[in-house]
Design a protein around this motif. Sequence first.
Motif, PDB file in Angstrom:
ATOM      1  N   PRO A 179       0.841  -1.206   0.000  1.00  0.00           N
ATOM      2  CA  PRO A 179       0.000   0.000   0.000  1.00  0.00           C
ATOM      3  C   PRO A 179       0.868   1.244   0.000  1.00  0.00           C
ATOM      4  CG  PRO A 179       0.121  -0.892   2.206  1.00  0.00           C
ATOM      5  CD  PRO A 179       0.893  -1.840   1.321  1.00  0.00           C
ATOM      6  N   ILE A 180       0.328   2.337  -0.472  1.00  0.00           N
ATOM      7  CA  ILE A 180       1.025   3.620  -0.438  1.00  0.00           C
ATOM      8  C   ILE A 180       0.274   4.512   0.539  1.00  0.00           C
ATOM      9  CG2 ILE A 180       1.890   5.565  -1.764  1.00  0.00           C
ATOM     10  CD1 ILE A 180       3.075   2.902  -2.618  1.00  0.00           C
ATOM     11  N   ASN A 181       0.947   4.930   1.596  1.00  0.00           N
ATOM     12  CA  ASN A 181       0.285   5.674   2.671  1.00  0.00           C
ATOM     13  C   ASN A 181      -0.546   6.835   2.147  1.00  0.00           C
ATOM     14  OD1 ASN A 181       1.907   3.973   4.156  1.00  0.00           O
ATOM     15  ND2 ASN A 181       2.349   5.492   5.706  1.00  0.00           N
ATOM     16  N   GLY A 182      -1.842   6.794   2.450  1.00  0.00           N
ATOM     17  CA  GLY A 182      -2.719   7.907   2.127  1.00  0.00           C
ATOM     18  C   GLY A 182      -3.233   7.928   0.712  1.00  0.00           C
ATOM     19  N   LEU A 183      -2.691   7.097  -0.184  1.00  0.00           N
ATOM     20  CA  LEU A 183      -3.162   7.076  -1.563  1.00  0.00           C
ATOM     21  C   LEU A 183      -4.254   6.032  -1.741  1.00  0.00           C
ATOM     22  CD1 LEU A 183       0.116   7.364  -3.687  1.00  0.00           C
ATOM     23  CD2 LEU A 183      -1.549   9.127  -3.193  1.00  0.00           C
ATOM     24  N   GLU A 184      -5.102   6.267  -2.721  1.00  0.00           N
ATOM     25  CA  GLU A 184      -6.174   5.324  -3.014  1.00  0.00           C
ATOM     26  C   GLU A 184      -5.699   4.228  -3.958  1.00  0.00           C
ATOM     27  OE1 GLU A 184      -9.308   7.774  -4.497  1.00  0.00           O
ATOM     28  OE2 GLU A 184      -9.520   8.877  -2.618  1.00  0.00           O
ATOM     29  N   VAL A 185      -4.408   3.948  -3.914  1.00  0.00           N
ATOM     30  CA  VAL A 185      -3.819   2.923  -4.763  1.00  0.00           C
ATOM     31  C   VAL A 185      -2.871   2.062  -3.941  1.00  0.00           C
ATOM     32  CG1 VAL A 185      -3.938   4.337  -6.847  1.00  0.00           C
ATOM     33  CG2 VAL A 185      -1.867   4.373  -5.455  1.00  0.00           C
ATOM     34  N   TYR A 186      -2.588   0.879  -4.453  1.00  0.00           N
ATOM     35  CA  TYR A 186      -1.506   0.065  -3.931  1.00  0.00           C
ATOM     36  C   TYR A 186      -0.578  -0.226  -5.099  1.00  0.00           C
ATOM     37  CZ  TYR A 186      -4.012  -3.916  -6.016  1.00  0.00           C
ATOM     38  OH  TYR A 186      -4.652  -4.767  -6.888  1.00  0.00           O
ATOM     39  N   SER A 187       0.621  -0.681  -4.800  1.00  0.00           N
ATOM     40  CA  SER A 187       1.581  -0.923  -5.868  1.00  0.00           C
ATOM     41  C   SER A 187       1.966  -2.386  -5.920  1.00  0.00           C
ATOM     42  CB  SER A 187       2.839  -0.066  -5.667  1.00  0.00           C
ATOM     43  OG  SER A 187       3.585  -0.547  -4.571  1.00  0.00           O
ATOM     44  N   MET A 188       2.241  -2.843  -7.149  1.00  0.00           N
ATOM     45  CA  MET A 188       2.958  -4.091  -7.351  1.00  0.00           C
ATOM     46  C   MET A 188       4.404  -3.681  -7.575  1.00  0.00           C
ATOM     47  SD  MET A 188       0.574  -6.605  -9.641  1.00  0.00           S
ATOM     48  CE  MET A 188      -1.080  -7.071  -9.093  1.00  0.00           C
ATOM     49  N   THR A 189       5.230  -3.937  -6.584  1.00  0.00           N
ATOM     50  CA  THR A 189       6.584  -3.413  -6.568  1.00  0.00           C
ATOM     51  C   THR A 189       7.575  -4.480  -7.008  1.00  0.00           C
ATOM     52  OG1 THR A 189       6.009  -1.905  -4.789  1.00  0.00           O
ATOM     53  CG2 THR A 189       8.342  -2.342  -5.126  1.00  0.00           C
ATOM     54  N   GLY A 190       8.447  -4.112  -7.930  1.00  0.00           N
ATOM     55  CA  GLY A 190       9.487  -5.014  -8.398  1.00  0.00           C
ATOM     56  C   GLY A 190      10.720  -4.255  -8.811  1.00  0.00           C
ATOM     57  N   LYS A 191      11.673  -4.936  -9.427  1.00  0.00           N
ATOM     58  CA  LYS A 191      12.938  -4.316  -9.818  1.00  0.00           C
ATOM     59  C   LYS A 191      12.748  -3.246 -10.881  1.00  0.00           C
ATOM     60  CE  LYS A 191      15.776  -8.343  -8.667  1.00  0.00           C
ATOM     61  NZ  LYS A 191      16.721  -9.361  -9.181  1.00  0.00           N
ATOM     62  N   ASN A 192      11.686  -3.364 -11.687  1.00  0.00           N
ATOM     63  CA  ASN A 192      11.490  -2.430 -12.797  1.00  0.00           C
ATOM     64  C   ASN A 192      10.660  -1.206 -12.418  1.00  0.00           C
ATOM     65  OD1 ASN A 192      12.945  -4.075 -14.573  1.00  0.00           O
ATOM     66  ND2 ASN A 192      11.131  -5.342 -14.950  1.00  0.00           N
ATOM     67  N   GLY A 193      10.191  -1.142 -11.159  1.00  0.00           N
ATOM     68  CA  GLY A 193       9.412   0.018 -10.738  1.00  0.00           C
ATOM     69  C   GLY A 193       8.157  -0.375  -9.997  1.00  0.00           C
ATOM     70  N   ASN A 194       7.205   0.534  -9.971  1.00  0.00           N
ATOM     71  CA  ASN A 194       5.949   0.331  -9.254  1.00  0.00           C
ATOM     72  C   ASN A 194       4.775   0.522 -10.203  1.00  0.00           C
ATOM     73  OD1 ASN A 194       7.081   0.181  -6.435  1.00  0.00           O
ATOM     74  ND2 ASN A 194       7.784   2.208  -6.996  1.00  0.00           N
ATOM     75  N   ASP A 195       3.894  -0.474 -10.237  1.00  0.00           N
ATOM     76  CA  ASP A 195       2.637  -0.357 -10.972  1.00  0.00           C
ATOM     77  C   ASP A 195       1.529  -0.101  -9.961  1.00  0.00           C
ATOM     78  OD1 ASP A 195       3.863  -0.894 -13.398  1.00  0.00           O
ATOM     79  OD2 ASP A 195       3.598  -3.055 -13.182  1.00  0.00           O
ATOM     80  N   TYR A 196       0.724   0.946 -10.201  1.00  0.00           N
ATOM     81  CA  TYR A 196      -0.315   1.339  -9.261  1.00  0.00           C
ATOM     82  C   TYR A 196      -1.677   0.790  -9.692  1.00  0.00           C
ATOM     83  CZ  TYR A 196       2.885   4.722  -7.120  1.00  0.00           C
ATOM     84  OH  TYR A 196       3.933   5.309  -6.463  1.00  0.00           O
ATOM     85  N   TYR A 197      -2.410   0.282  -8.672  1.00  0.00           N
ATOM     86  CA  TYR A 197      -3.746  -0.254  -8.903  1.00  0.00           C
ATOM     87  C   TYR A 197      -4.690   0.339  -7.860  1.00  0.00           C
ATOM     88  CZ  TYR A 197      -1.476  -3.724 -11.876  1.00  0.00           C
ATOM     89  OH  TYR A 197      -0.751  -4.331 -12.859  1.00  0.00           O
ATOM     90  N   SER A 198      -5.947   0.513  -8.221  1.00  0.00           N
ATOM     91  CA  SER A 198      -6.939   1.082  -7.307  1.00  0.00           C
ATOM     92  C   SER A 198      -7.245   0.106  -6.177  1.00  0.00           C
ATOM     93  CB  SER A 198      -8.235   1.396  -8.071  1.00  0.00           C
ATOM     94  OG  SER A 198      -9.292   1.690  -7.173  1.00  0.00           O
ATOM     95  N   VAL A 199      -7.280   0.623  -4.940  1.00  0.00           N
ATOM     96  CA  VAL A 199      -7.644  -0.226  -3.803  1.00  0.00           C
ATOM     97  C   VAL A 199      -9.130  -0.562  -3.818  1.00  0.00           C
ATOM     98  CG1 VAL A 199      -5.795   0.623  -2.304  1.00  0.00           C
ATOM     99  CG2 VAL A 199      -8.009   1.784  -2.305  1.00  0.00           C
ATOM    100  N   PHE A 200      -9.907   0.174  -4.604  1.00  0.00           N
ATOM    101  CA  PHE A 200     -11.351  -0.051  -4.644  1.00  0.00           C
ATOM    102  C   PHE A 200     -11.754  -1.047  -5.730  1.00  0.00           C
ATOM    103  CE2 PHE A 200     -11.020   4.612  -3.428  1.00  0.00           C
ATOM    104  CZ  PHE A 200     -11.010   4.336  -2.065  1.00  0.00           C
ATOM    105  N   THR A 201     -11.096  -0.966  -6.900  1.00  0.00           N
ATOM    106  CA  THR A 201     -11.520  -1.782  -8.042  1.00  0.00           C
ATOM    107  C   THR A 201     -10.433  -2.717  -8.556  1.00  0.00           C
ATOM    108  OG1 THR A 201     -10.801  -0.131  -9.672  1.00  0.00           O
ATOM    109  CG2 THR A 201     -13.036   0.094  -8.770  1.00  0.00           C
ATOM    110  N   ASN A 202      -9.206  -2.586  -8.054  1.00  0.00           N
ATOM    111  CA  ASN A 202      -8.053  -3.345  -8.532  1.00  0.00           C
ATOM    112  C   ASN A 202      -7.694  -3.028  -9.982  1.00  0.00           C
ATOM    113  OD1 ASN A 202      -7.268  -4.912  -6.208  1.00  0.00           O
ATOM    114  ND2 ASN A 202      -9.121  -6.133  -6.505  1.00  0.00           N
ATOM    115  N   GLU A 203      -8.202  -1.920 -10.512  1.00  0.00           N
ATOM    116  CA  GLU A 203      -7.865  -1.522 -11.874  1.00  0.00           C
ATOM    117  C   GLU A 203      -6.488  -0.854 -11.914  1.00  0.00           C
ATOM    118  OE1 GLU A 203     -10.868   0.963 -13.516  1.00  0.00           O
ATOM    119  OE2 GLU A 203     -12.492  -0.444 -13.132  1.00  0.00           O
TER     120      GLU A 203
END
Length: 543
Positions: A179-203
Motif C-alpha cells: 500500500p502507499i500511505n494515504g493514496l487510493e492505490v496500492y503498488s505491485m513493486t518489483g525491480k522495474n518500478g511500481n505499478d499502481y492499482y486502485s484499492v477499490f476496483t483493482n484496476e
Amino acid sequence: MILRNCVIFILLILCLAMLPFPIFAENAKDTKVPVNYRASINFHVKVEQETQKVYPAVNLQIVDWSTGKVTREEYSFPEYAISLPSNFNYKSDDYEKVVRQSNDEIFSYGSTFQKDDVIETENGPKSYCAYSIKYTQNKAGSYDKLTRPIVSTLYEFDLNTHTLKTVNQLESESLELQPINGLEVYSMTGKNGNDYYSVFTNEYIASIPAGFRKPDKYDKYPSNLEETFTPTPQKGDYVSRRWIDYQGYEYKITTPEGKVSDTKKIEGGVNGYGIMQIGDSEYKLNTFKDNNGEYRKTITRKDSNNEEILCDNWLCQGFVSPNKTKIIVYRNITNSDGSTRNNELKIFDPESHQFVKSFDNYAKYNANAWFFWFGENILLKGQGHLNGEIDFPFLHIPTGIKTFQNDSLNYDSYSQIYDNFYHVNVNDYLTMSDPIEVIVNGKNVQYSGQGTFLLEDMTSYVPLRDFVDSIGGNIEVKNDQVVVNYKNKSTQYKLSNNNDVIVYGGRSYVRLWDIGEKLGFSIKFHEKYDENDKKYWRRYTLD
C-alpha cells in the motif's frame, strides 16, 4: 391464520436473536468513529505459541475531538491465520515480523507498513496494509535471495465495523503488493518500478519507473525554500524523487487517486538552494562562500524594482504557507564560539512586503527547526523536551499562541504527526493538539469547536461557553464583561484582559483551574503513562 403468522414472527425473532452478530442499528452505531476525531492505526503480527499460527492484528486509537476522550483497542483476525513451518526453528518474533529458520531457508511473515494512513471513502474510513510470506536463503550474503515465490496479501481495515477483508493477493517470483500511505492505490513493486492499482476496483492506474523513491506526502515539504518544484504539487499530492547527479533531482507528482505526472526536475535541486515565485516577487534561498571563505545563507526577495535581503545567516531557513500568504523566516543567533545563543522566527507578508510578526527564542531546546503546516495557520516544529523526550509545540500564526501536543510526549520524530489521520477542519482550531478530556460531576464537557488545550507554560485553557453549558450554568455579557453564574457561585472576566481570557474567532477561553475553583469545584489532574508507547494521557476531573 393470524395466530400462525404471529407464531412464525415470534420464531423468526428468536432465531435472529441467537445469531452471533448484532442486528439492531444502535449496536452498529456504537462502533462508528466520531464526527471530528484523530485516528492512529498500527498493523502488526500476532503469534499463537500453542497452535504455532500467525495472523494480522490492528491497534486502533481514536481521539474524539468533541470530548477529548481517547479510545485504544486491539483487533485480531485469526480467520486469516497461517501455520508456521513445522520444520523451522525460532529465530525472532517482533511487533511487525515473525522469522523462523531451517538449515537452508529463512521464513518470514510480516506487515509491509506498521503505521498507515486512513482514507475517507463513500462507505466510511478505511486503512490498508499488506502482509507478506517470504522464503529466502539461509546463507551469508544471500539472505535476500528468494527460494520460493512471495505471497503478499493486501487487507482493508474498516474503522467503523473493525473488520478486515482481503483486497488482493499475489504470488510472484519478483513482485510484491504494497500500500502507499494515504493514496487510493496500492503498488505491485518489483525491480522495474511500481505499478499502481486502485484499492477499490483493482484496476491499473499508472506506473513509476525504477529509481524513484516511494511517494512522500507533499504536505510534509510544501514550504521549504531549499526544495522547490515547477510545477508545484498541490496539497494532498505525493512526490516521488530520483537523484540524478550533483545537479539535483527528478520528480513525479502523484495525485491521491494515483494519477502520475510526467517527469520534472526540481528547480534548484541542490541542497541549500531554491527559488519560489509568489506574486510579482521571486524569493530565493542561496548558499555560498563569502569573501572570507565562510559559508553563508541568504533569503532574498526580488521584483522588477528592487531586491532586499530577508535573512543573512548560515542557518537561515524559509518556509511558505500552502496558500502562499505567509513566509516564515527562521534563523539561529550564535555566540562567537558557534553555539546557539538565541533564535528568531519572523512572519513575512508577501502582499505588503513587510514582516508582520516576530517571535524570539522559538526553539528553546533544539537549534535545528523543522516546520510543517496544518491548514494555513498552524505550524509544527519538533523540539527536544527537558527530560530527553520529544515534544511538539504548535504555533498559531494569527495569534502567536504556542501550545503543546496534549496526547503524548514520546520518543518518535516529528514525522509521527503525519502517521495520524485528522478528520477535522484544521482552520477552525487554535492548535492541532488533541483536546484534553474534562469531566465534571461524571459527565464530559462537550466541545463545539476547539477543546481544552495547554499553553507553552502548561496552563490549561477551556472553552468558556462549552464549559458553562456542560455544567448547567449561564453567561451574561455586559459590554466587555462576561459574568458566569453557577448555582450560588459567580465569577466574571474582562474580554480585553489577555492575561485572563484568550479570544479568537468569536470564542473565549479561560484558565480551567481559575474558573473551576471560583465556581466551587475541586479539580484533579490525571496523567496516565503507557510504558509500551511512551505516552501520557491527560484528563481533568471536577467534583
